[in-house]
Scaffold this active site. Structure first.
Site, mmCIF file in Angstrom:
data_model
loop_
_atom_site.group_PDB
_atom_site.id
_atom_site.type_symbol
_atom_site.label_atom_id
_atom_site.label_comp_id
_atom_site.label_asym_id
_atom_site.label_seq_id
_atom_site.Cartn_x
_atom_site.Cartn_y
_atom_site.Cartn_z
ATOM 1 N N SER A 70 1.164 -1.228 -0.021
ATOM 2 C CA SER A 70 -0.020 0.144 0.008
ATOM 3 C C SER A 70 0.879 1.383 -0.010
ATOM 4 O O SER A 70 2.170 1.054 0.058
ATOM 5 C CB SER A 70 -1.185 -0.222 1.218
ATOM 6 O OG SER A 70 -0.140 -0.095 2.365
ATOM 7 N N LYS B 251 -0.731 5.332 -5.941
ATOM 8 C CA LYS B 251 -1.740 5.301 -6.591
ATOM 9 C C LYS B 251 -2.507 6.613 -6.805
ATOM 10 O O LYS B 251 -2.750 6.858 -8.081
ATOM 11 C CB LYS B 251 -2.895 4.160 -6.092
ATOM 12 C CG LYS B 251 -2.931 2.873 -6.780
ATOM 13 C CD LYS B 251 -4.061 2.197 -6.496
ATOM 14 C CE LYS B 251 -3.623 2.043 -5.049
ATOM 15 N NZ LYS B 251 -5.072 1.979 -4.196
ATOM 16 N N ASP C 234 -6.427 -7.940 -1.125
ATOM 17 C CA ASP C 234 -7.495 -7.779 0.159
ATOM 18 C C ASP C 234 -8.647 -8.127 -0.219
ATOM 19 O O ASP C 234 -9.219 -8.027 -1.255
ATOM 20 C CB ASP C 234 -7.390 -6.063 0.248
ATOM 21 C CG ASP C 234 -6.258 -5.396 0.389
ATOM 22 O OD1 ASP C 234 -5.221 -6.033 0.740
ATOM 23 O OD2 ASP C 234 -6.432 -3.982 0.162
ATOM 24 N N THR D 199 11.469 -7.492 -9.938
ATOM 25 C CA THR D 199 10.192 -7.578 -10.511
ATOM 26 C C THR D 199 9.129 -8.724 -9.990
ATOM 27 O O THR D 199 7.980 -8.675 -10.216
ATOM 28 C CB THR D 199 10.351 -7.659 -12.020
ATOM 29 O OG1 THR D 199 10.681 -8.937 -12.292
ATOM 30 C CG2 THR D 199 11.286 -6.531 -12.530
ATOM 31 N N PRO E 293 7.620 -9.391 -7.225
ATOM 32 C CA PRO E 293 6.228 -9.259 -6.659
ATOM 33 C C PRO E 293 5.282 -8.574 -7.510
ATOM 34 O O PRO E 293 4.092 -8.526 -7.638
ATOM 35 C CB PRO E 293 6.918 -8.017 -5.553
ATOM 36 C CG PRO E 293 8.281 -8.511 -5.326
ATOM 37 C CD PRO E 293 8.784 -8.851 -6.686
ATOM 38 N N GLN F 148 5.266 -9.458 -10.880
ATOM 39 C CA GLN F 148 4.482 -10.350 -11.517
ATOM 40 C C GLN F 148 3.546 -11.192 -10.656
ATOM 41 O O GLN F 148 2.496 -11.314 -11.193
ATOM 42 C CB GLN F 148 5.683 -11.101 -11.699
ATOM 43 C CG GLN F 148 6.785 -10.869 -12.572
ATOM 44 C CD GLN F 148 7.953 -11.893 -13.075
ATOM 45 O OE1 GLN F 148 7.710 -13.110 -13.009
ATOM 46 N NE2 GLN F 148 9.199 -11.428 -12.858
ATOM 47 N N CYS G 200 -9.998 27.016 11.098
ATOM 48 C CA CYS G 200 -11.254 26.445 11.845
ATOM 49 C C CYS G 200 -11.076 26.346 13.400
ATOM 50 O O CYS G 200 -11.168 27.257 13.885
ATOM 51 C CB CYS G 200 -11.416 24.925 11.169
ATOM 52 S SG CYS G 200 -13.037 24.222 11.632
ATOM 53 N N HIS H 34 -11.722 26.409 6.104
ATOM 54 C CA HIS H 34 -10.619 25.532 5.563
ATOM 55 C C HIS H 34 -9.942 25.974 4.306
ATOM 56 O O HIS H 34 -10.404 25.551 3.168
ATOM 57 C CB HIS H 34 -10.867 24.231 5.523
ATOM 58 C CG HIS H 34 -11.156 23.500 6.889
ATOM 59 N ND1 HIS H 34 -10.082 23.028 7.771
ATOM 60 C CD2 HIS H 34 -12.218 23.578 7.514
ATOM 61 C CE1 HIS H 34 -10.873 22.610 8.954
ATOM 62 N NE2 HIS H 34 -11.941 22.596 8.668
ATOM 63 N N GLU I 121 -7.459 25.890 3.203
ATOM 64 C CA GLU I 121 -6.391 24.984 2.637
ATOM 65 C C GLU I 121 -6.780 24.117 1.375
ATOM 66 O O GLU I 121 -5.984 23.633 0.600
ATOM 67 C CB GLU I 121 -5.493 24.109 3.625
ATOM 68 C CG GLU I 121 -6.542 23.068 4.225
ATOM 69 C CD GLU I 121 -7.468 23.756 5.442
ATOM 70 O OE1 GLU I 121 -7.429 24.833 5.582
ATOM 71 O OE2 GLU I 121 -7.626 22.915 6.470
HETATM 72 N N1 GLN Z 1 -14.034 21.115 16.639
HETATM 73 C C1 GLN Z 1 -14.451 22.206 15.798
HETATM 74 C C2 GLN Z 1 -15.905 22.553 15.579
HETATM 75 O O1 GLN Z 1 -16.474 21.477 15.220
HETATM 76 C C3 GLN Z 1 -13.528 22.771 14.774
HETATM 77 C C4 GLN Z 1 -13.562 21.715 13.643
HETATM 78 C C5 GLN Z 1 -12.580 21.849 12.762
HETATM 79 O O2 GLN Z 1 -11.348 22.387 13.094
HETATM 80 N N2 GLN Z 1 -12.688 21.303 11.543
HETATM 81 O O3 GLN Z 1 -16.408 23.406 15.107
#
Ligand code: GLN
Length: 551
Positions: free
Chosen positions: A14, A18, A149, A190, A192, A194, A383, A509, A511
């Site tokens: 794993s 992928k 698996d 090779t 594994p 195969q 958050c 968030h 990000e």
């Molecule tokens: N635990 C907090 C909430 O539920 C923050 C959640 C988080 O950081 N994604 O509001």
């Protein structure tokens, strides 16, 4: 055009890459002018990863529509620069829940419900939904786990059936494997690979392409050997040597000639010549030695960096756009509580507290935030990181240690963060948070507004708790600015401190929306402040160049 399907399976071990491979192949196809989507089939029984510990699963990636999904969807979105949809992550739990629900309704009256055909049909139905929901012309489907698996067998059987359902010219199987290196003889093996191909064949799937991952260079004769033993064309063996630069993977796969092979095999004509100029520039920029800035990421899952995958990537994207290299110091918040690891926080020029749940390590995070506030160290809270920034500021401004979030202290006299009203009646834990894209209005004259340079933005959320508006007046007077609000003004989406170089927390968030070529404005503004502090503090050791590593 008829929908084309490319299926990705994994062999040998794993974590073979992928997800990144599927994401990179998606990029190859997008570069040729096709509309693609990627779906992940996860063999576990949870309905989604939202209820799992990040230790089990890494980060939970949230989509625009609020689906809580596998972190591979983050790779897909970042590499291909697309927004995926909740049909793009399917689990065994979802499949069984659907089939059992139908059985109870009586949809199959008289029948015995079986893995084949009922479960496999439901899997195939869900694969079929992707093209409809996203408009994709080519659907890439990745199966979680490793061939062999028990859990993944129904998925593999469904994939096997897909070839006769949609036709050979519309389907293709890519098997991603690992070539172990034997140190004593300095050889790549090779066998594994195969074996895992044989295992796949015994289920009825013959891979068309083998992506062979390795940490060592793969000689041409090894490519020949894999082709011969695994019965694939030589040009369908893609050697993929581990690169320190994650975003190099699409270029490596392109150079192997796989793009042309896919066109031939699927009977497609590229609509345009792939143009990799921007990617090549990006990769060259990653490789170029750059001034280093150090950020302390204070969390409770820091041993497992995958738990903060999108945060790490967003920091890297922002750093690249500023011509910087970001070095992350992973700081365990529970250690800070015991007075340990403070050197890591003190050496950093920025502090970041990401999202999180539950009370373990909370006070350690608050201590780190307190440090950043008092020492004017740039801070970004995501958050939970925003909520704790409010808690720390309230303890200072209201002069009481009692201020808290009711998530951690139900009976606090100053519940500055509290459960959202519409969460109060909810008893189920799965999929019930405030999830997905919501608009946020930026308040002019704030750091957040300056960073975005926009009035309204859309950001992804995942939370139950919120800023308690009863404290807007008192905290506002003490210097907290509510720089982002929901359109009705009721919900605080961004808070920041007036008398601080950069102390910003977001209820959402950011990000999840950062892309390598489109860094998130708040991360850029944060790192810019981090850089300025680094220069001002004149720490020459921080500004020297360093070897780059991304991935
Ligand atoms: N635990 C907090 C909430 O539920 C923050 C959640 C988080 O950081 N994604 O509001």
């Amino acid at each position: 055009m008829t929908t084309k399907y490319i299926f990705f399976t994994g062999g040998v071990v794993s974590s073979v890459g992928k997800g990144v491979t599927a994401a990179a192949v998606g990029r190859l196809l997008k570069e040729r002018g096709f509309k693609v989507a990627v779906q992940k089939l996860d063999p576990y029984i949870n309905v989604d990863p939202g209820t799992m510990s990040p230790y089990q699963h890494g980060e939970v990636f949230v989509l625009d529509d609020g689906a809580e999904t596998d972190l591979d969807l983050g790779h897909y979105e970042r590499f291909i620069d697309i927004s995926l949809n909740r049909v793009c992550n399917v689990t065994t739990g979802q499949v069984y829940a659907e089939v059992i629900g139908k059985e109870r309704r009586g949809d199959y009256l008289g029948g015995t419900i079986q893995v084949i055909p009922h479960i496999t049909n439901e899997i195939k139905r869900r694969i079929g939904l992707v093209a409809k929901a996203t408009g994709a012309e080519i659907v890439l489907v990745e199966i979680g786990g490793t061939v062999g698996d028990i859990e993944s067998l129904p998925f593999l059987e469904a994939l096997r059936q897909m070839r006769s359902d949609v036709g050979r010219e519309n389907s293709l199987y890519i098997h991603v494997t690992w070539l172990p290196h034997i140190g004593a003889t300095d050889e790549l093996k090779t066998k594994p690979t195969q074996h895992s191909v044989r295992e796949l064949r015994s289920i009825g799937i013959s891979p068309d392409v083998i992506v062979a991952r390795s940490d060592q260079p793969i000689a041409d004769e090894l490519r020949e050997k894999i082709a011969l033993f695994c019965d694939v064309e030589r040009r369908a063996v893609v050697p993929m040597v581990t690169s320190p630069v994650l975003y190099e993977v699409p270029l490596v796969i392109e150079r192997s000639g796989l793009g042309e092979y896919l066109m031939d095999r699927l009977g497609l004509q590229a609509r345009r010549q792939p143009d990799w100029t921007a990617w090549e520039k990006l990769v060259a920029e990653v490789r170029r030695p750059k001034p280093v800035v150090n950020v302390a990421l204070v969390g409770k899952y820091v041993e497992l960096h995958d738990a903060y995958m999108s945060v790490r990537e967003a920091l890297k994207h922002a750093a690249l756009s500023l011509g910087l290299e970001v070095e992350i110091s992973w700081v365990h918040s529970a250690e800070l509580e015991k007075g340990r690891n403070w050197d890591l926080v003190q050496q950093a020029d920025g502090v970041l507290v990401p999202g999180g749940f539950g009370s373990r390590g909370i006070e350690g995070k608050i201590l780190a935030i307190h440090y950043a506030r008092e020492n004017k160290v740039p801070y970004l809270g995501l958050c939970l990181g925003m909520q704790l920034m409010v808690v720390d500021f309230a303890r200072f401004a209201l002069d009481t240690e009692d201020a808290n979030s009711t998530e951690f202290d139900r009976s606090t006299k100053n519940p500055v963060i509290d459960l959202m009203p519409d969460q109060r009646a909810i008893a189920d834990m799965g999929g019930t948070m405030r999830l997905g894209l919501y608009p946020c209005h930026l308040q002019p004259g704030t750091r957040a507004a300056a960073a975005y340079a926009e009035e309204v933005v859309q950001e992804r959320h995942r939370h139950r708790f919120e800023f308690n508006n009863a404290y807007r007046g008192s905290l506002g007077e003490a210097g907290m600015l509510f720089s982002g609000l929901s359109p009705d003004g009721r919900l605080v989406e961004i808070a920041e401190l007036r008398d601080h170089p950069f102390m910003v927390g977001t209820q959402f968030h950011p990000e999840f929306l950062s892309r390598p070529n489109r860094p998130h404005p708040l991360f850029v503004a944060f790192l810019d402040a981090v850089r300025q502090r680094g220069y001002l503090a004149q720490k020459p050791d921080k500004l020297q160049t360093a070897e780059i590593s991304v991935g």
